[in-house]
Design a protein around this motif. Structure first.
Motif, mmCIF file in Angstrom:
data_model
loop_
_atom_site.group_PDB
_atom_site.id
_atom_site.type_symbol
_atom_site.label_atom_id
_atom_site.label_comp_id
_atom_site.label_asym_id
_atom_site.label_seq_id
_atom_site.Cartn_x
_atom_site.Cartn_y
_atom_site.Cartn_z
ATOM 1 N N SER A 10 -19.415 -15.074 4.384
ATOM 2 C CA SER A 10 -20.251 -15.121 5.576
ATOM 3 C C SER A 10 -20.470 -16.586 5.955
ATOM 4 O O SER A 10 -20.122 -17.490 5.200
ATOM 5 C CB SER A 10 -21.600 -14.459 5.296
ATOM 6 N N LYS A 11 -21.073 -16.805 7.122
ATOM 7 C CA LYS A 11 -21.315 -18.203 7.522
ATOM 8 C C LYS A 11 -22.274 -18.894 6.558
ATOM 9 O O LYS A 11 -22.289 -20.112 6.461
ATOM 10 C CB LYS A 11 -21.790 -18.290 8.972
ATOM 11 N N ASP A 12 -23.079 -18.121 5.823
ATOM 12 C CA ASP A 12 -23.970 -18.679 4.804
ATOM 13 C C ASP A 12 -23.306 -18.733 3.424
ATOM 14 O O ASP A 12 -23.975 -18.906 2.414
ATOM 15 C CB ASP A 12 -25.260 -17.860 4.708
ATOM 16 N N ARG A 13 -21.968 -18.511 3.394
ATOM 17 C CA ARG A 13 -21.144 -18.613 2.174
ATOM 18 C C ARG A 13 -21.349 -17.469 1.184
ATOM 19 O O ARG A 13 -20.962 -17.583 0.037
ATOM 20 C CB ARG A 13 -21.316 -19.986 1.480
ATOM 21 N N GLY A 18 -23.797 -7.028 -4.888
ATOM 22 C CA GLY A 18 -23.703 -5.940 -5.860
ATOM 23 C C GLY A 18 -22.274 -5.784 -6.334
ATOM 24 O O GLY A 18 -21.644 -6.741 -6.770
ATOM 25 N N ASP A 19 -21.732 -4.572 -6.204
ATOM 26 C CA ASP A 19 -20.365 -4.304 -6.666
ATOM 27 C C ASP A 19 -19.352 -4.310 -5.530
ATOM 28 O O ASP A 19 -18.347 -3.603 -5.584
ATOM 29 C CB ASP A 19 -20.317 -2.955 -7.403
ATOM 30 N N GLY A 20 -19.616 -5.077 -4.486
ATOM 31 C CA GLY A 20 -18.665 -5.102 -3.372
ATOM 32 C C GLY A 20 -18.920 -6.274 -2.459
ATOM 33 O O GLY A 20 -19.519 -7.270 -2.849
ATOM 34 N N MET A 21 -18.446 -6.135 -1.234
ATOM 35 C CA MET A 21 -18.645 -7.177 -0.241
ATOM 36 C C MET A 21 -19.658 -6.663 0.781
ATOM 37 O O MET A 21 -19.726 -5.461 1.030
ATOM 38 C CB MET A 21 -17.311 -7.518 0.421
ATOM 39 N N PRO A 22 -20.418 -7.585 1.389
ATOM 40 C CA PRO A 22 -21.463 -7.148 2.317
ATOM 41 C C PRO A 22 -20.934 -6.696 3.685
ATOM 42 O O PRO A 22 -21.720 -6.352 4.540
ATOM 43 C CB PRO A 22 -22.349 -8.401 2.474
ATOM 44 N N LYS A 118 -17.623 -13.012 10.837
ATOM 45 C CA LYS A 118 -18.624 -13.177 11.892
ATOM 46 C C LYS A 118 -19.771 -12.187 11.685
ATOM 47 O O LYS A 118 -19.541 -11.055 11.254
ATOM 48 C CB LYS A 118 -17.977 -12.969 13.264
ATOM 49 N N GLY A 119 -20.984 -12.634 11.999
ATOM 50 C CA GLY A 119 -22.154 -11.773 11.838
ATOM 51 C C GLY A 119 -23.054 -12.314 10.748
ATOM 52 O O GLY A 119 -22.739 -13.307 10.091
ATOM 53 N N ASP A 120 -24.203 -11.665 10.565
ATOM 54 C CA ASP A 120 -25.170 -12.094 9.557
ATOM 55 C C ASP A 120 -25.131 -11.162 8.364
ATOM 56 O O ASP A 120 -25.284 -9.950 8.520
ATOM 57 C CB ASP A 120 -26.583 -12.110 10.157
ATOM 58 N N PHE A 121 -24.924 -11.723 7.196
ATOM 59 C CA PHE A 121 -24.848 -10.926 5.973
ATOM 60 C C PHE A 121 -25.605 -11.647 4.871
ATOM 61 O O PHE A 121 -25.698 -12.868 4.878
ATOM 62 C CB PHE A 121 -23.386 -10.741 5.530
ATOM 63 N N THR A 122 -26.103 -10.876 3.932
ATOM 64 C CA THR A 122 -26.693 -11.485 2.750
ATOM 65 C C THR A 122 -25.968 -10.903 1.549
ATOM 66 O O THR A 122 -25.215 -9.933 1.675
ATOM 67 C CB THR A 122 -28.203 -11.191 2.636
ATOM 68 N N GLY A 123 -26.208 -11.494 0.411
ATOM 69 C CA GLY A 123 -25.553 -11.000 -0.796
ATOM 70 C C GLY A 123 -26.188 -11.645 -1.997
ATOM 71 O O GLY A 123 -27.252 -12.263 -1.900
ATOM 72 N N ARG A 140 -6.495 -23.184 12.067
ATOM 73 C CA ARG A 140 -7.659 -22.341 12.384
ATOM 74 C C ARG A 140 -7.193 -21.219 13.280
ATOM 75 O O ARG A 140 -6.518 -21.482 14.278
ATOM 76 C CB ARG A 140 -8.675 -23.161 13.190
ATOM 77 N N GLU A 141 -7.515 -19.994 12.912
ATOM 78 C CA GLU A 141 -7.167 -18.839 13.753
ATOM 79 C C GLU A 141 -8.431 -18.041 14.017
ATOM 80 O O GLU A 141 -9.156 -17.709 13.085
ATOM 81 C CB GLU A 141 -6.201 -17.893 13.022
ATOM 82 N N ASP A 142 -8.651 -17.733 15.287
ATOM 83 C CA ASP A 142 -9.813 -16.928 15.639
ATOM 84 C C ASP A 142 -9.383 -15.473 15.758
ATOM 85 O O ASP A 142 -8.424 -15.166 16.468
ATOM 86 C CB ASP A 142 -10.414 -17.425 16.962
ATOM 87 N N HIS A 143 -10.047 -14.599 15.017
ATOM 88 C CA HIS A 143 -9.806 -13.156 15.092
ATOM 89 C C HIS A 143 -11.083 -12.494 15.600
ATOM 90 O O HIS A 143 -12.138 -13.138 15.659
ATOM 91 C CB HIS A 143 -9.446 -12.610 13.705
ATOM 92 N N ALA A 144 -11.011 -11.216 15.922
ATOM 93 C CA ALA A 144 -12.169 -10.521 16.486
ATOM 94 C C ALA A 144 -13.389 -10.616 15.566
ATOM 95 O O ALA A 144 -14.492 -10.918 16.023
ATOM 96 C CB ALA A 144 -11.825 -9.060 16.761
ATOM 97 N N ASP A 145 -13.192 -10.371 14.270
ATOM 98 C CA ASP A 145 -14.334 -10.273 13.347
ATOM 99 C C ASP A 145 -14.428 -11.414 12.347
ATOM 100 O O ASP A 145 -15.308 -11.418 11.493
ATOM 101 C CB ASP A 145 -14.263 -8.942 12.579
ATOM 102 N N PHE A 146 -13.487 -12.363 12.407
ATOM 103 C CA PHE A 146 -13.514 -13.475 11.456
ATOM 104 C C PHE A 146 -12.717 -14.650 11.992
ATOM 105 O O PHE A 146 -11.887 -14.499 12.881
ATOM 106 C CB PHE A 146 -12.980 -13.050 10.082
#
Length: 154
Positions: A10-13, A18-22, A118-123, A140-146
């Motif tokens: 995420s943008k906050d690194r 838990g046992d996966g990705m946010p 892209k977006g706000d996530f915590t972990g 640098r490549e811009d994609h829809a979600d990342f």
């Protein structure tokens, strides 16, 4: 031997929760699988539990303190052991996490393939800090979600 560190964060690194990705970003995950296809991948046990079922075409070297065998992987007791065994395959070596594995392999990597979701996530797990002065952005490549960024060591 070439080592490429590959991660999504995420943008906050944040890289894990838990046992996966946010997040769920299939396009980014499919890109990850394409990059590692047919190569040697070094990762921790938890990362292998998440990605292993999809990594049938890679040579997997899993670092774990437990000496138990892991189906579909070569179990290694240390980063040094895993990297040596991965390098011996003659393939490109990817470091695929998690956090402590990344911290130990950033100094060994020539290149980093980092996807910024892209977006706000915590972990509960973050990608380690690295000295941006030691790296230059090659692509640098811009994609829809990342955003996908390739860093090369200077």
């Amino acid at each position: 031997c070439v080592m490429i560190l590959i991660s999504a964060m995420s943008k906050d690194r944040f890289i894990g929760s838990g046992d996966g990705m946010p997040w769920s970003v299939p396009e980014e995950y499919e890109q990850f699988l394409r990059f590692v296809d047919g190569q040697a991948v070094v990762m921790g046990r938890k990362s292998f539990e998440i990605f292993g079922p999809d990594m049938k075409t890679t040579e997997n070297f899993v670092i774990t303190r437990s000496g138990d065998g892991i189906e579909g992987a070569t179990v290694c007791g240390s980063i040094e052991d895993a990297v040596a065994k991965a390098e011996a395959t003659g393939k490109t070596v990817f470091s695929a996490g998690g956090g402590s594995i990344y911290a130990q392999t950033i100094p060994l990597a020539d290149t980093m393939y980092l996807s910024f979701i892209k977006g706000d996530f915590t972990g509960d797990t973050k990608f380690p800090e690295f000295d941006e002065d030691e790296w230059e952005v090659e692509k640098r490549e811009d994609h829809a979600d990342f955003e996908f960024v390739v860093y090369k060591r200077k």
